[in-house]
Design an enzyme around this catalytic site. Sequence first.
Site, mmCIF file in Angstrom:
data_model
loop_
_atom_site.group_PDB
_atom_site.id
_atom_site.type_symbol
_atom_site.label_atom_id
_atom_site.label_comp_id
_atom_site.label_asym_id
_atom_site.label_seq_id
_atom_site.Cartn_x
_atom_site.Cartn_y
_atom_site.Cartn_z
ATOM 1 N N ARG A 22 -15.786 -6.754 4.338
ATOM 2 C CA ARG A 22 -16.623 -5.947 5.011
ATOM 3 C C ARG A 22 -18.118 -6.361 4.318
ATOM 4 O O ARG A 22 -19.236 -6.082 4.917
ATOM 5 C CB ARG A 22 -16.468 -4.559 4.608
ATOM 6 N N THR B 262 -12.925 -11.687 -15.899
ATOM 7 C CA THR B 262 -12.082 -11.942 -17.081
ATOM 8 C C THR B 262 -12.968 -12.940 -17.990
ATOM 9 O O THR B 262 -14.103 -13.071 -17.721
ATOM 10 C CB THR B 262 -10.780 -12.749 -16.722
ATOM 11 N N ASN C 56 4.282 1.197 -2.142
ATOM 12 C CA ASN C 56 5.097 1.374 -3.442
ATOM 13 C C ASN C 56 5.390 2.774 -3.430
ATOM 14 O O ASN C 56 6.394 3.144 -3.989
ATOM 15 C CB ASN C 56 4.611 0.684 -4.589
ATOM 16 N N CYS C 57 4.414 3.750 -3.215
ATOM 17 C CA CYS C 57 4.545 4.986 -4.085
ATOM 18 C C CYS C 57 5.358 5.716 -2.819
ATOM 19 O O CYS C 57 6.052 6.644 -3.473
ATOM 20 C CB CYS C 57 3.056 5.716 -4.020
ATOM 21 N N TYR D 143 -12.755 30.556 -1.072
ATOM 22 C CA TYR D 143 -11.427 31.606 -1.219
ATOM 23 C C TYR D 143 -11.426 32.275 0.043
ATOM 24 O O TYR D 143 -12.573 32.697 0.704
ATOM 25 C CB TYR D 143 -12.154 32.608 -2.535
ATOM 26 N N ILE E 94 -13.461 -16.049 -12.538
ATOM 27 C CA ILE E 94 -11.905 -15.416 -12.185
ATOM 28 C C ILE E 94 -12.100 -13.791 -12.672
ATOM 29 O O ILE E 94 -12.535 -13.517 -13.732
ATOM 30 C CB ILE E 94 -10.945 -16.061 -13.181
ATOM 31 N N TYR E 95 -11.815 -12.903 -11.838
ATOM 32 C CA TYR E 95 -11.649 -11.537 -11.864
ATOM 33 C C TYR E 95 -10.136 -10.977 -11.713
ATOM 34 O O TYR E 95 -9.241 -11.967 -11.547
ATOM 35 C CB TYR E 95 -12.385 -10.942 -10.779
HETATM 36 P P1 FAD Z 1 1.237 -4.452 -7.264
HETATM 37 O O1 FAD Z 1 1.071 -3.308 -6.182
HETATM 38 O O2 FAD Z 1 2.435 -4.492 -8.133
HETATM 39 O O3 FAD Z 1 0.912 -5.979 -6.506
HETATM 40 C C1 FAD Z 1 1.102 -6.864 -7.106
HETATM 41 C C2 FAD Z 1 1.471 -8.093 -6.073
HETATM 42 O O4 FAD Z 1 1.195 -9.298 -6.979
HETATM 43 C C3 FAD Z 1 3.041 -7.949 -5.889
HETATM 44 O O5 FAD Z 1 3.368 -7.830 -4.726
HETATM 45 C C4 FAD Z 1 3.644 -9.396 -6.481
HETATM 46 O O6 FAD Z 1 4.526 -10.044 -5.643
HETATM 47 C C5 FAD Z 1 2.239 -10.201 -6.429
HETATM 48 N N1 FAD Z 1 2.249 -11.365 -7.231
HETATM 49 C C6 FAD Z 1 2.485 -11.421 -8.699
HETATM 50 N N2 FAD Z 1 2.311 -12.657 -9.224
HETATM 51 C C7 FAD Z 1 2.172 -13.353 -8.184
HETATM 52 C C8 FAD Z 1 2.071 -14.735 -7.955
HETATM 53 N N3 FAD Z 1 1.941 -15.566 -9.196
HETATM 54 N N4 FAD Z 1 1.675 -15.125 -6.906
HETATM 55 C C9 FAD Z 1 1.644 -14.457 -5.921
HETATM 56 N N5 FAD Z 1 1.766 -13.159 -5.753
HETATM 57 C C10 FAD Z 1 2.100 -12.862 -6.877
HETATM 58 N N6 FAD Z 1 0.820 4.865 -8.346
HETATM 59 C C11 FAD Z 1 0.167 6.071 -8.070
HETATM 60 O O7 FAD Z 1 -0.965 6.162 -8.286
HETATM 61 N N7 FAD Z 1 0.963 7.148 -7.533
HETATM 62 C C12 FAD Z 1 2.134 7.059 -7.149
HETATM 63 O O8 FAD Z 1 2.694 8.005 -6.676
HETATM 64 C C13 FAD Z 1 2.909 5.848 -7.430
HETATM 65 N N8 FAD Z 1 4.249 5.831 -7.322
HETATM 66 C C14 FAD Z 1 4.839 4.327 -7.437
HETATM 67 C C15 FAD Z 1 6.240 4.348 -7.021
HETATM 68 C C16 FAD Z 1 6.842 3.080 -7.255
HETATM 69 C C17 FAD Z 1 8.234 3.126 -6.837
HETATM 70 C C18 FAD Z 1 6.086 2.211 -7.775
HETATM 71 C C19 FAD Z 1 6.820 1.121 -8.031
HETATM 72 C C20 FAD Z 1 4.923 2.264 -8.053
HETATM 73 C C21 FAD Z 1 4.167 3.338 -8.017
HETATM 74 N N9 FAD Z 1 2.749 3.672 -8.438
HETATM 75 C C22 FAD Z 1 2.189 4.823 -8.202
HETATM 76 C C23 FAD Z 1 2.035 2.687 -9.081
HETATM 77 C C24 FAD Z 1 1.247 1.767 -8.075
HETATM 78 O O9 FAD Z 1 2.103 1.344 -7.182
HETATM 79 C C25 FAD Z 1 0.681 0.545 -8.628
HETATM 80 O O10 FAD Z 1 -0.406 1.067 -9.990
HETATM 81 C C26 FAD Z 1 -0.272 -0.160 -7.968
HETATM 82 O O11 FAD Z 1 0.500 -0.771 -6.885
HETATM 83 C C27 FAD Z 1 -0.561 -1.483 -8.580
HETATM 84 O O12 FAD Z 1 -1.291 -2.474 -7.840
HETATM 85 P P2 FAD Z 1 -1.681 -3.938 -8.374
HETATM 86 O O13 FAD Z 1 -2.329 -4.414 -6.998
HETATM 87 O O14 FAD Z 1 -2.200 -3.908 -9.731
HETATM 88 O O15 FAD Z 1 -0.099 -4.557 -8.148
#
Ligand code: FAD
Length: 560
Positions: free
Chosen positions: A21, A272, A41-42, A425, A277-278
């Site tokens: 964007r 970082t 995920n959630c 309210y 790199i971020y």
């Molecule tokens: P992620 O969403 O984990 O994404 C990281 C991605 O990076 C993954 O898909 C992984 O495959 C990929 N990856 C890693 N290493 C590499 C690599 N070397 N090369 C290529 N790809 C790579 N949070 C809330 O706020 N509310 C909720 O209700 C909630 N419920 C949840 C329920 C569950 C079951 C889970 C598992 C999590 C929940 N969370 C919730 C937490 C939330 O999902 C995470 O905080 C959020 O997804 C983090 O985002 P992220 O981008 O840091 O990592």
Amino acid sequence: MKVIIIGGVAGGASAAARLRRLDEKAEIIIMERGEYISFANCGLPYYIGGDITDKNALTLQTPQSFKTRFNIDVRVKNEVVKIEPQSNTITVRELDSGVTYIESYDKLILSPGAAPIKPPIEGIDSSKVFTLRNIPDTYKIKNYINEKKPSSAIVVGGGYIGVEMAENLKKIGLDVTIVELADHLIAPLDFDMAADVHKYISDKGVKLILNNGVKSISDNGTSLTVSLQKGEISADMLIMSVGVRPETALAAGCNIRLNKRGSIIVDPSMKTSTHDIYAVGDAVEIKNYITKQPDFIPLAGPASKQGRIAADNICGIKSEYTGTQGSAVLKVFDMTVAATGLNEKSAANAGIEYDKTFIFSASHAEYYPGSTKMSIKILWEKESHKLLGAQIVGFDGVDKRMDVLATAIRFGARAEDLTTLELCYAPPYGSSKDPVNMIGFVAENVILGNVKQFFPTDVASLPRDGSVTLLDVRTTLEVAKGKIDGFFNIPLDSLRENLDKIPQGKPVYIHCHSGLRSYIAYRLLSGYGYECYNLAGGYRLYEVVINQRAIADHNCYDCK
Ligand code: FAD
């Protein structure tokens, strides 16, 4: 400009969309090891429990939709195996073919997330033991349930994901036991607020084993026998949900600065220690918004916001992440549990002197049908009165009150500032004095010295030798249903004509059901020169805390 993003879920997808964007010309590539990007995920526990039935609903975007709308090159099943900052390149392995290739970048954003912790305990690798992070994990659990028809499950860890899984497994008919090492579920709550959740979830048929941990797991072919620190239990499957660990081996491999826990250290612009790199999301160390100390609070909201901030900075917009306060909400069957900021344990750990109070308030005007009660607790810093944290357990309207409190905390409100908030309210939605205002009034009374409090945990140590007066101002009907040992009853409405029964010159400890009538009695008696103390949260809180504490200390359902 060429930007590569590692990880295509919350932080990564948010960064990619914002980048596009801001810069139509940038070349943007998402490298995602898994098969899916931008998945929910959630929502995963609710697919297992059947609330979400459509598989497609779990994926918010696909590589194709990201290409079409944002012109972003999404490469799923492409794992980044090496970063070489000297040459601004990464090595990528195509997981289907095993072929590796090199890509260069001008800017790199890491959003690799955090992986479920699998403690090194014997038997953890059994095919009946599961963790839940992504869509393949979800299908694995769902398929196992569909094919093997387990009748029982153990959920190890009573955090948000553990409790969500327990609910969803129970809903599809499994006999569920949660095993939790701490004395209560849902770590952001204090025991006194978790006690209501314990009672409710137990009434729903989920068994709780608290103050206990798993030592080993033995798979006997048809089921699992789980040896605990105290006792032994068995079940047909086990969900390991004891927290997550930042997935930062890749960052460590190129000497990006990590903290002791393995989280990537970033500055407020999400940069970082390594040039260009971020890093964002669950993989990074954040600043706790309240304590200002480094912390680890893995949540989707912070990850998405950090992704946006990294993109802003890459595109020349100065943007800073100011910290995570840990606002979170959880559905437990029909109950809603929410928390933000510090609880008593984290405030004490941070060395903050705090005060606290509780209320038990109706979700909307009680004369309008359908109102339910919610229990609210807030903490504030003693000297400045600044709000430190809030916890709410209830049914209707919990999330909106928590969002107001989270916002107030974000903008540095003091406890007494809650009295001034003008909130919407009408009888179906709230009360002219909203529960958020009400807890502000109570806190203000505490701060002004209009009321001195005592707490459920103080009750046992109050003298029963006549040196103090222990007064219960509930109705006789309420008292007949249960009372606190040593308290004598004068209902509030007959207190004035019974003043002669309360000896002068002795402190009076007063309670009612929720703390409101006892506060009125407190003010009345103060007017006659008595020194008074009010039981915060009232008999209701006392009863649930004391009962649940006893259960937490002794309960070990089915343990041999
Ligand atoms: P992620 O969403 O984990 O994404 C990281 C991605 O990076 C993954 O898909 C992984 O495959 C990929 N990856 C890693 N290493 C590499 C690599 N070397 N090369 C290529 N790809 C790579 N949070 C809330 O706020 N509310 C909720 O209700 C909630 N419920 C949840 C329920 C569950 C079951 C889970 C598992 C999590 C929940 N969370 C919730 C937490 C939330 O999902 C995470 O905080 C959020 O997804 C983090 O985002 P992220 O981008 O840091 O990592």
